[in-house]
Design a protein around this motif. Structure first.
Motif, PDB file in Angstrom:
ATOM      1  N   VAL A 133       3.339  -0.956   3.957  1.00 46.56           N
ATOM      2  CA  VAL A 133       2.795   0.362   3.650  1.00 46.56           C
ATOM      3  C   VAL A 133       3.939   1.352   3.577  1.00 46.56           C
ATOM      4  O   VAL A 133       4.879   1.279   4.372  1.00 46.56           O
ATOM      5  CB  VAL A 133       1.732   0.798   4.696  1.00 46.56           C
ATOM      6  CG1 VAL A 133       2.318   0.896   6.086  1.00 46.56           C
ATOM      7  CG2 VAL A 133       1.072   2.107   4.293  1.00 46.56           C
ATOM      8  N   ALA A 165      -5.122  -2.169   4.594  1.00 46.87           N
ATOM      9  CA  ALA A 165      -3.969  -2.765   5.269  1.00 46.87           C
ATOM     10  C   ALA A 165      -4.346  -3.939   6.156  1.00 46.87           C
ATOM     11  O   ALA A 165      -3.625  -4.937   6.211  1.00 46.87           O
ATOM     12  CB  ALA A 165      -3.238  -1.700   6.089  1.00 46.87           C
ATOM     13  N   ALA A 225     -10.852  -1.533   0.898  1.00 46.42           N
ATOM     14  CA  ALA A 225     -10.635  -0.089   0.936  1.00 46.42           C
ATOM     15  C   ALA A 225     -11.879   0.643   0.466  1.00 46.42           C
ATOM     16  O   ALA A 225     -12.289   1.650   1.060  1.00 46.42           O
ATOM     17  CB  ALA A 225      -9.433   0.279   0.069  1.00 46.42           C
ATOM     18  N   LEU A 234       0.720   5.391   0.201  1.00 47.74           N
ATOM     19  CA  LEU A 234      -0.106   6.529   0.577  1.00 47.74           C
ATOM     20  C   LEU A 234       0.438   7.782  -0.094  1.00 47.74           C
ATOM     21  O   LEU A 234       1.514   8.261   0.256  1.00 47.74           O
ATOM     22  CB  LEU A 234      -0.104   6.686   2.095  1.00 47.74           C
ATOM     23  CG  LEU A 234      -0.581   5.456   2.868  1.00 47.74           C
ATOM     24  CD1 LEU A 234      -0.400   5.660   4.361  1.00 47.74           C
ATOM     25  CD2 LEU A 234      -2.017   5.131   2.520  1.00 47.74           C
ATOM     26  N   VAL A 271      -1.635   3.221  10.365  1.00 50.13           N
ATOM     27  CA  VAL A 271      -1.942   1.949   9.702  1.00 50.13           C
ATOM     28  C   VAL A 271      -1.159   0.809  10.348  1.00 50.13           C
ATOM     29  O   VAL A 271      -1.705  -0.257  10.640  1.00 50.13           O
ATOM     30  CB  VAL A 271      -1.655   2.045   8.187  1.00 50.13           C
ATOM     31  CG1 VAL A 271      -1.595   0.672   7.544  1.00 50.13           C
ATOM     32  CG2 VAL A 271      -2.703   2.909   7.501  1.00 50.13           C
ATOM     33  N   ILE A 312       0.854  -1.188   0.000  1.00 42.33           N
ATOM     34  CA  ILE A 312       0.000   0.000   0.000  1.00 42.33           C
ATOM     35  C   ILE A 312       0.887   1.234   0.000  1.00 42.33           C
ATOM     36  O   ILE A 312       1.808   1.353   0.815  1.00 42.33           O
ATOM     37  CB  ILE A 312      -0.927  -0.003   1.226  1.00 42.33           C
ATOM     38  CG1 ILE A 312      -1.840  -1.235   1.172  1.00 42.33           C
ATOM     39  CG2 ILE A 312      -1.733   1.297   1.297  1.00 42.33           C
ATOM     40  CD1 ILE A 312      -2.575  -1.511   2.442  1.00 42.33           C
ATOM     41  N   THR A 328      -0.115   8.805   8.673  1.00 46.08           N
ATOM     42  CA  THR A 328      -1.143   7.834   8.301  1.00 46.08           C
ATOM     43  C   THR A 328      -0.533   6.440   8.202  1.00 46.08           C
ATOM     44  O   THR A 328      -1.120   5.458   8.666  1.00 46.08           O
ATOM     45  CB  THR A 328      -1.844   8.239   6.991  1.00 46.08           C
ATOM     46  OG1 THR A 328      -2.407   9.547   7.155  1.00 46.08           O
ATOM     47  CG2 THR A 328      -2.941   7.250   6.623  1.00 46.08           C
ATOM     48  N   ALA A 329       0.662   6.349   7.636  1.00 44.84           N
ATOM     49  CA  ALA A 329       1.354   5.055   7.571  1.00 44.84           C
ATOM     50  C   ALA A 329       1.624   4.524   8.977  1.00 44.84           C
ATOM     51  O   ALA A 329       1.467   3.326   9.237  1.00 44.84           O
ATOM     52  CB  ALA A 329       2.653   5.182   6.779  1.00 44.84           C
ATOM     53  N   ILE A 345      -3.197   4.845  -2.598  1.00 41.97           N
ATOM     54  CA  ILE A 345      -4.306   5.613  -2.062  1.00 41.97           C
ATOM     55  C   ILE A 345      -3.882   7.081  -2.032  1.00 41.97           C
ATOM     56  O   ILE A 345      -3.080   7.481  -1.192  1.00 41.97           O
ATOM     57  CB  ILE A 345      -4.707   5.109  -0.660  1.00 41.97           C
ATOM     58  CG1 ILE A 345      -5.095   3.623  -0.733  1.00 41.97           C
ATOM     59  CG2 ILE A 345      -5.829   5.966  -0.090  1.00 41.97           C
ATOM     60  CD1 ILE A 345      -5.425   3.000   0.604  1.00 41.97           C
ATOM     61  N   ALA A 386      -7.083   3.408   3.845  1.00 42.20           N
ATOM     62  CA  ALA A 386      -5.752   2.850   4.100  1.00 42.20           C
ATOM     63  C   ALA A 386      -5.794   1.791   5.196  1.00 42.20           C
ATOM     64  O   ALA A 386      -5.189   0.722   5.066  1.00 42.20           O
ATOM     65  CB  ALA A 386      -4.776   3.968   4.477  1.00 42.20           C
TER      66      ALA A 386
END
Length: 130
Positions: A37, A105, A121, A12, A27, A10, A23-24, A71, A101
């Motif tokens: 990610v 994930a 998602a 981002l 996640v 994934i 955000t990672a 994403i 996300a």
């Protein structure tokens, strides 16, 4: 069937390096530290915008050969991400950034295939908070 340990990656894609990185991190806290990610946020000089080089590096970092889901947050990040779209192995998801996300994930961590991860998602679009 996937080989144990293989996961959909994934990426981002955000206008903000901080937003992509945080955000990672969120996640990983929710889906587990081994989820694949990578953030690709901000410009190469640290500004607001998107970077094709960062996206390419993030794809390479998470790609294990079974697919990559990108994403993007909004606007030009979508356009830049689409430069790297190579269906069916690298796809851009039109989903809420954070919720999409996390949903992607959590399922990707199980070794699910790319179409299933994309569906997870996409389901995030309907999550209600109240």
């Amino acid at each position: 069937m996937t080989i144990p340990g293989e996961q959909v990656g994934i990426v981002l894609v955000s206008h903000s390096d901080a937003l992509a990185r945080e955000t990672a991190a969120l996640v990983r806290q929710i889906a587990g530290p081994h989820v694949r990610v990578a953030p690709a946020g901000g410009t190469d000089d640290g500004g607001c915008g998107t970077s094709a080089d960062k996206i390419a590096a993030a794809i390479e970092e998470v790609d294990q050969g079974i697919g990559v889901l990108m994403i993007p947050d909004l606007g030009s990040s979508v356009l830049t991400a689409r430069l790297f779209e190579r269906p069916p192995t690298v796809v851009v998801a039109d989903v809420p950034f954070v919720e999409g996300a996390i949903s992607a994930a959590v399922l990707a961590a199980t070794g699910a295939p790319l179409p299933s991860v994309l569906d997870a998602a996409d389901d995030a679009r309907t999550y209600r908070k109240l």
